[in-house]
Design a protein around this motif. Structure first.
Motif, mmCIF file in Angstrom:
data_model
loop_
_atom_site.group_PDB
_atom_site.id
_atom_site.type_symbol
_atom_site.label_atom_id
_atom_site.label_comp_id
_atom_site.label_asym_id
_atom_site.label_seq_id
_atom_site.Cartn_x
_atom_site.Cartn_y
_atom_site.Cartn_z
ATOM 1 N N CYS A 121 0.806 -1.220 0.000
ATOM 2 C CA CYS A 121 0.000 0.000 0.000
ATOM 3 C C CYS A 121 0.839 1.271 0.000
ATOM 4 O O CYS A 121 0.329 2.338 -0.362
ATOM 5 C CB CYS A 121 -0.964 0.000 1.190
ATOM 6 S SG CYS A 121 -2.357 -1.136 0.988
ATOM 7 N N GLY A 149 -2.902 0.288 8.990
ATOM 8 C CA GLY A 149 -4.239 0.739 8.634
ATOM 9 C C GLY A 149 -4.323 2.033 7.844
ATOM 10 O O GLY A 149 -5.051 2.107 6.843
ATOM 11 N N VAL A 152 -3.531 1.401 4.182
ATOM 12 C CA VAL A 152 -4.532 0.578 3.505
ATOM 13 C C VAL A 152 -5.772 1.410 3.189
ATOM 14 O O VAL A 152 -6.304 1.375 2.071
ATOM 15 C CB VAL A 152 -4.903 -0.651 4.364
ATOM 16 C CG1 VAL A 152 -5.978 -1.484 3.662
ATOM 17 C CG2 VAL A 152 -3.671 -1.509 4.647
ATOM 18 N N VAL A 153 -6.251 2.183 4.169
ATOM 19 C CA VAL A 153 -7.452 2.993 3.967
ATOM 20 C C VAL A 153 -7.217 4.049 2.894
ATOM 21 O O VAL A 153 -8.094 4.312 2.056
ATOM 22 C CB VAL A 153 -7.910 3.634 5.292
ATOM 23 C CG1 VAL A 153 -9.060 4.610 5.055
ATOM 24 C CG2 VAL A 153 -8.344 2.548 6.272
ATOM 25 N N LEU A 156 -7.206 1.976 -0.524
ATOM 26 C CA LEU A 156 -8.417 1.269 -0.933
ATOM 27 C C LEU A 156 -9.696 2.061 -0.697
ATOM 28 O O LEU A 156 -10.705 1.797 -1.345
ATOM 29 C CB LEU A 156 -8.527 -0.063 -0.186
ATOM 30 C CG LEU A 156 -7.334 -1.015 -0.227
ATOM 31 C CD1 LEU A 156 -7.719 -2.345 0.405
ATOM 32 C CD2 LEU A 156 -6.828 -1.217 -1.637
ATOM 33 N N GLU A 158 -12.440 3.701 2.501
ATOM 34 C CA GLU A 158 -12.988 3.189 3.751
ATOM 35 C C GLU A 158 -13.835 1.937 3.554
ATOM 36 O O GLU A 158 -13.714 0.967 4.322
ATOM 37 C CB GLU A 158 -13.841 4.262 4.447
ATOM 38 C CG GLU A 158 -14.399 3.790 5.783
ATOM 39 C CD GLU A 158 -15.284 4.816 6.460
ATOM 40 O OE1 GLU A 158 -15.902 4.460 7.475
ATOM 41 O OE2 GLU A 158 -15.358 5.968 5.975
ATOM 42 N N SER A 161 -11.856 -1.230 2.852
ATOM 43 C CA SER A 161 -10.989 -1.478 4.001
ATOM 44 C C SER A 161 -11.772 -2.064 5.166
ATOM 45 O O SER A 161 -11.295 -2.965 5.867
ATOM 46 C CB SER A 161 -10.292 -0.186 4.438
ATOM 47 O OG SER A 161 -9.439 0.294 3.415
ATOM 48 N N ARG A 162 -12.994 -1.576 5.399
ATOM 49 C CA ARG A 162 -13.810 -2.135 6.486
ATOM 50 C C ARG A 162 -13.987 -3.638 6.291
ATOM 51 O O ARG A 162 -13.890 -4.424 7.234
ATOM 52 C CB ARG A 162 -15.176 -1.457 6.519
ATOM 53 C CG ARG A 162 -15.190 -0.081 7.122
ATOM 54 C CD ARG A 162 -16.607 0.358 7.359
ATOM 55 N NE ARG A 162 -16.680 1.684 7.949
ATOM 56 C CZ ARG A 162 -17.750 2.142 8.582
ATOM 57 N NH1 ARG A 162 -18.831 1.387 8.693
ATOM 58 N NH2 ARG A 162 -17.752 3.367 9.099
ATOM 59 N N PHE A 165 -10.540 -5.466 6.795
ATOM 60 C CA PHE A 165 -10.030 -5.286 8.163
ATOM 61 C C PHE A 165 -10.658 -6.304 9.112
ATOM 62 O O PHE A 165 -9.988 -6.833 9.991
ATOM 63 C CB PHE A 165 -10.385 -3.888 8.690
ATOM 64 C CG PHE A 165 -9.338 -2.832 8.461
ATOM 65 C CD1 PHE A 165 -8.613 -2.777 7.291
ATOM 66 C CD2 PHE A 165 -9.107 -1.859 9.418
ATOM 67 C CE1 PHE A 165 -7.663 -1.798 7.073
ATOM 68 C CE2 PHE A 165 -8.161 -0.867 9.219
ATOM 69 C CZ PHE A 165 -7.434 -0.830 8.045
#
Length: 262
Positions: A121, A149, A152-153, A156, A158, A161-162, A165
């Protein structure tokens, strides 16, 4: 160049560096030593006047299995302040790679989980073989993808990612490309050639302009408010840079600029 034990850094005559994760027997899991060495090598690369682009790859079957579980286990009984200090080491390493003023191309020839996905990322370009598998598997161990995190957020968004995650799902290169994690899947079967081709494209570009273009992209993506004044100031600064004069002059004189091979 500095000699390291868990990673290798080499540079070719064109200024393209290869940064290799070299704990193949441990699937390149991020030990305390590897985290420290990656932080140090990021400083070395950033300070280098000859390195123009970096290809991040790995020896062995895996790109990176994530955090070394022995390193994680060793943190369990430490005082809270020491736990935070160890967590900061991983966060600092990722930031150092994210802040590289050189293009970073991830050449992913095997699976990447946890911190390995985090390193993908922070790369500017991510090439993957078709059979690679990815995932944030921390919740299976009672952990969360905390220090990786933010990256990644940002990459990608939110919503995706949710999903990854929370459920520790394992997904393939095709879905990784759909999510925005993977730039391109190497279907031809020679991913290192493809990575070198991506790296060589930067050799036609002015080095400081490349660094400042990367910094501008990060600024625009991460800074709230109206960017008009800031972007005008950055453009004016580029007009004052000798690279701009050289590049435009070379164009009109129909010759290579001084950062290009003839």
């Amino acid at each position: 160049m500095t000699a390291y034990e868990t990673i290798t850094l080499t540079e070719d005559e064109d200024g393209i560096a290869s940064l290799i994760l070299d704990r193949a027997e441990k699937h390149n899991a991020l030990s305390a030593q590897m985290i420290e060495e990656l932080t140090l090598v990021a400083s070395e690369i950033s300070a280098s006047e000859s390195i123009r682009a970096v290809i991040l790859k790995a020896n062995g079957k895996s790109f990176c299995a994530g955090g070394d579980l022995n390193w994680m286990k060793a943190q369990m009984d430490k005082p809270d302040a020491e736990k935070v200090r160890e967590g900061m080491k991983l966060a600092t390493m990722l930031r150092a790679l994210d802040d590289l003023p050189k293009p970073l191309i991830a050449c992913v020839t095997g699976n990447a989980f946890g911190g390995g996905l985090g390193m993908m990322c922070v790369a500017d370009i991510v090439l993957s073989v078709p059979g690679a598998k990815f995932g944030l598997t921390e919740t299976r161990l009672g952990l969360i993808p905390a220090t990786i995190g933010p990256y990644v957020v940002r990459r990608l968004g939110e919503g995706p990612s949710r999903r990854i995650f929370m459920n520790a799902m394992i997904f393939g290169a095709d879905e990784g490309q759909d999510l925005g994690l993977v730039t391109r899947i190497d279907e031809a079967g020679d991913i290192e050639v493809a990575a070198m081709s991506e790296a060589k494209a930067f050799l036609a570009c002015a080095p400081r302009a490349v660094a400042q273009a990367k910094a501008l992209c990060k600024y625009l993506a991460r800074t709230p408010g109206d960017p008009m004044d800031e972007t005008a100031a950055r453009l004016a600064a580029r007009w004052a840079d000798p690279e701009s004069l050289e590049g435009i002059t070379a164009f009109f004189e129909k010759r290579p600029a001084n950062w290009q091979s003839s």
